[in-house]
Structures are given as structure tokens and as C-alpha cells.
Scaffold this motif. Structure first.
Motif, PDB file in Angstrom:
ATOM      1  N   ALA A 187       0.840  -1.204   0.000  1.00  0.00           N
ATOM      2  CA  ALA A 187       0.000   0.000   0.000  1.00  0.00           C
ATOM      3  C   ALA A 187       0.874   1.252   0.000  1.00  0.00           C
ATOM      4  CB  ALA A 187      -0.923  -0.007   1.218  1.00  0.00           C
ATOM      5  N   GLY A 188       1.920   1.240   0.806  1.00  0.00           N
ATOM      6  CA  GLY A 188       2.830   2.378   0.851  1.00  0.00           C
ATOM      7  C   GLY A 188       3.561   2.568  -0.463  1.00  0.00           C
ATOM      8  N   ALA A 189       4.023   1.468  -1.045  1.00  0.00           N
ATOM      9  CA  ALA A 189       4.769   1.540  -2.307  1.00  0.00           C
ATOM     10  C   ALA A 189       3.877   2.041  -3.445  1.00  0.00           C
ATOM     11  CB  ALA A 189       5.339   0.175  -2.653  1.00  0.00           C
ATOM     12  N   ILE A 190       2.660   1.547  -3.504  1.00  0.00           N
ATOM     13  CA  ILE A 190       1.738   1.974  -4.560  1.00  0.00           C
ATOM     14  C   ILE A 190       1.376   3.448  -4.390  1.00  0.00           C
ATOM     15  CG2 ILE A 190      -0.622   1.706  -5.429  1.00  0.00           C
ATOM     16  CD1 ILE A 190      -0.319  -1.314  -4.878  1.00  0.00           C
ATOM     17  N   ALA A 191       1.135   3.863  -3.152  1.00  0.00           N
ATOM     18  CA  ALA A 191       0.789   5.267  -2.895  1.00  0.00           C
ATOM     19  C   ALA A 191       1.928   6.194  -3.313  1.00  0.00           C
ATOM     20  CB  ALA A 191       0.453   5.455  -1.422  1.00  0.00           C
ATOM     21  N   ILE A 192       3.153   5.790  -3.029  1.00  0.00           N
ATOM     22  CA  ILE A 192       4.319   6.598  -3.415  1.00  0.00           C
ATOM     23  C   ILE A 192       4.440   6.667  -4.932  1.00  0.00           C
ATOM     24  CG2 ILE A 192       6.849   6.659  -3.396  1.00  0.00           C
ATOM     25  CD1 ILE A 192       6.678   5.488  -0.539  1.00  0.00           C
ATOM     26  N   SER A 193       4.235   5.544  -5.601  1.00  0.00           N
ATOM     27  CA  SER A 193       4.316   5.510  -7.065  1.00  0.00           C
ATOM     28  C   SER A 193       3.251   6.402  -7.701  1.00  0.00           C
ATOM     29  CB  SER A 193       4.158   4.079  -7.577  1.00  0.00           C
ATOM     30  OG  SER A 193       5.195   3.250  -7.098  1.00  0.00           O
ATOM     31  N   LEU A 194       2.032   6.307  -7.194  1.00  0.00           N
ATOM     32  CA  LEU A 194       0.940   7.130  -7.727  1.00  0.00           C
ATOM     33  C   LEU A 194       1.219   8.610  -7.479  1.00  0.00           C
ATOM     34  CD1 LEU A 194      -2.212   5.047  -6.678  1.00  0.00           C
ATOM     35  CD2 LEU A 194      -1.277   5.355  -8.978  1.00  0.00           C
ATOM     36  N   LEU A 195       1.739   8.922  -6.296  1.00  0.00           N
ATOM     37  CA  LEU A 195       2.066  10.306  -5.975  1.00  0.00           C
ATOM     38  C   LEU A 195       3.115  10.854  -6.944  1.00  0.00           C
ATOM     39  CD1 LEU A 195       1.549  12.618  -3.948  1.00  0.00           C
ATOM     40  CD2 LEU A 195       3.441  11.716  -2.581  1.00  0.00           C
ATOM     41  N   ALA A 196       4.111  10.040  -7.237  1.00  0.00           N
ATOM     42  CA  ALA A 196       5.172  10.460  -8.162  1.00  0.00           C
ATOM     43  C   ALA A 196       4.618  10.675  -9.568  1.00  0.00           C
ATOM     44  CB  ALA A 196       6.284   9.416  -8.185  1.00  0.00           C
ATOM     45  N   ILE A 197       3.760   9.764 -10.032  1.00  0.00           N
ATOM     46  CA  ILE A 197       3.200   9.865 -11.384  1.00  0.00           C
ATOM     47  C   ILE A 197       2.314  11.103 -11.517  1.00  0.00           C
ATOM     48  CG2 ILE A 197       1.599   8.777 -13.007  1.00  0.00           C
ATOM     49  CD1 ILE A 197       2.624   6.059 -11.925  1.00  0.00           C
ATOM     50  N   VAL A 198       1.444  11.311 -10.531  1.00  0.00           N
ATOM     51  CA  VAL A 198       0.526  12.455 -10.579  1.00  0.00           C
ATOM     52  C   VAL A 198       1.300  13.773 -10.493  1.00  0.00           C
ATOM     53  CG1 VAL A 198      -1.321  13.656  -9.354  1.00  0.00           C
ATOM     54  CG2 VAL A 198      -1.441  11.175  -9.658  1.00  0.00           C
ATOM     55  N   THR A 199       2.267  13.829  -9.585  1.00  0.00           N
ATOM     56  CA  THR A 199       3.049  15.057  -9.417  1.00  0.00           C
ATOM     57  C   THR A 199       3.841  15.384 -10.677  1.00  0.00           C
ATOM     58  OG1 THR A 199       3.267  14.603  -7.041  1.00  0.00           O
ATOM     59  CG2 THR A 199       4.773  16.220  -7.984  1.00  0.00           C
ATOM     60  N   ASP A 200       4.445  14.361 -11.278  1.00  0.00           N
ATOM     61  CA  ASP A 200       5.206  14.581 -12.506  1.00  0.00           C
ATOM     62  C   ASP A 200       4.296  15.077 -13.626  1.00  0.00           C
ATOM     63  OD1 ASP A 200       7.721  14.324 -14.080  1.00  0.00           O
ATOM     64  OD2 ASP A 200       6.601  12.775 -15.139  1.00  0.00           O
ATOM     65  N   GLY A 201       3.101  14.517 -13.714  1.00  0.00           N
ATOM     66  CA  GLY A 201       2.150  14.953 -14.732  1.00  0.00           C
ATOM     67  C   GLY A 201       1.734  16.406 -14.534  1.00  0.00           C
TER      68      GLY A 201
END
Length: 217
Positions: A187-201
Motif C-alpha cells: 500500500a505504501g509503495a503503490i501510494a508513493i508511485s501514484l504520488l510520483a506519477i501524478v506530481t510529474d504529470g
């Protein structure tokens, strides 16, 4: 998979809280890094010898494992009772942000078309006017690429900061490891990945919006 989805739905409030903490940590670090790295990168275009030294130092910092750098911060900042927590994490992320920001700024300003620079001089612009009206707008896409790289990188590194009490989404991974709870770690890893993708976008959209139309590719 169902366990993971159920866990994230049941704990969405705490995941959101950790996400905000994570963004505050990374956002502050990158903001300070830009305030340091952007002017430094511009200045280095006027001093090639210093540029080589500074970029080498920034490269060396990037090779230091994050957990080791956090460990180095503990005894140094313990002198002012800030050995663990938010402060050492921010300082470490600032250091990691310097290479992409300084390097991209330095390269972008150096690679501005000389003809464009000459045209600005012909129009009677002084050095500061050329920098603000011509060189930075022309270099902005490359500079923003460095900022985006720093942000995405620090979102990942910021997860390690939880091990020194800085909070953020790394808390889920840290607690999951200590409890042997794979669901919490995922859950932590997925949340971090999603945060990175959204922020980069979002930063990509900001980059496009900030770039003058005449310089958009």
C-alpha cells in the motif's frame, strides 16, 4: 489483491494524511533546492572551472546511499537537537536535488542559441534583461525537466526518511516491514508511485504553461 484494495479503502484517511506529509517534505526541500540551484547554475555558466568542481561534488552526493546520508545527518544535527525528524530529511533531500537542478540550468543556459543572444544584445538588452526575457524562457523546458527529475526522485527517497521519524508515506512501508505485513508495504509503495506519477504529470502541465509560446516545441 482484494486484501490490498480493502486495506487502502479502509485506511484512506491515514494514507491521505501521510501523502500530505510526504508532499510537504518533498515540496519544501525542492523549493529550497531551486532557490539555491537555479542561481548557482546560472552563475556557473560564467565560470567553467568552478562549474566542473560543483557538478563533481553534486555527483558525489548523488552516489551516497540515502540511508547513509540520513545517518550522517544524525550526529551533526544532534548538536542543535534536530538529529532525527523533519529537518535532517529536508536537508538530505535538498542535497540530492542539487545535481539535476544545477546541471540542467547550467546546460540549458549554455545551450541557448548564440544567434538569439546576439539578437537580444542588438536590441539593447543588458545582461539581466537578456537573462530574464530571453535566456531563461528559452532554457525553461530543460530547467523544468531537472526540477521534475528532482521531485520524482525525492518522492522515492522521501520514503526512507520515515526511518528517521520524518513521516510521510514511508511510515506505511516502515511499519509494514516491522510487522511483516506485506499488504501495508505494498500500500505504501503503490501510494508513493501514484504520488510520483501524478506530481510529474502536473509539473509537466505547469512546464508547458510557463513556457512562452514562441519557445514551445
Amino acid at each position: 489483491m482484494n486484501d490490498l484494495l480493502n486495506y487502502m479503502l479502509e485506511n484512506q484517511t491515514s494514507i491521505w494524511t501521510y501523502s500530505v506529509e510526504h508532499l510537504q517534505l518533498v515540496g519544501l526541500a525542492v523549493f529550497i533546492a531551486i532557490a539555491i540551484g537555479l542561481p548557482l547554475g546560472i552563475y556557473l555558466t560564467t565560470n567553467e572551472e568552478l562549474a566542473e568542481t560543483v557538478l563533481q561534488v553534486a555527483n558525489i552526493i548523488m552516489t551516497i546511499p540515502s540511508i547513509a546520508l540520513f545517518g550522517i545527518m544524525i550526529p551533526i544535527l544532534s548538536v542543535i537537537n534536530q538529529g532525527i525528524g523533519f529537518v535532517p530529511a529536508v536537508i538530505a533531500l535538498i542535497l540530492y536535488s542539487q545535481l539535476p537542478i544545477i546541471r540542467n540550468t547550467y546546460v540549458a543556459i549554455n545551450n541557448v542559441d548564440p544567434n538569439i543572444r546576439d539578437a537580444a544584445i542588438g536590441l539593447g538588452m543588458n545582461t539581466m534583461q537578456r537573462l530574464l526575457r530571453v535566456e531563461i524562457p528559452n532554457a525553461l523546458p530543460i530547467i523544468m525537466a531537472g526540477v521534475r527529475q528532482a521531485v520524482v526522485m525525492n518522492i522515492g527517497i522521501g520514503a526512507i526518511a520515515a526511518f528517521i521519524g520524518a513521516g510521510g508515506l514511508g511510515v506505511l512501508i516502515n511499519q509494514g516491514i516491522s510487522r511483516s505485513n506485506t499488504t501495508m508495504v505494498l500500500a505504501g509503495a503503490i501510494a508513493i508511485s501514484l504520488l510520483a506519477i501524478v506530481t510529474d504529470g502536473l509539473l509537466g502541465l505547469l512546464q508547458k504553461r510557463m513556457t512562452p509560446k514562441g519557445f514551445q516545441q
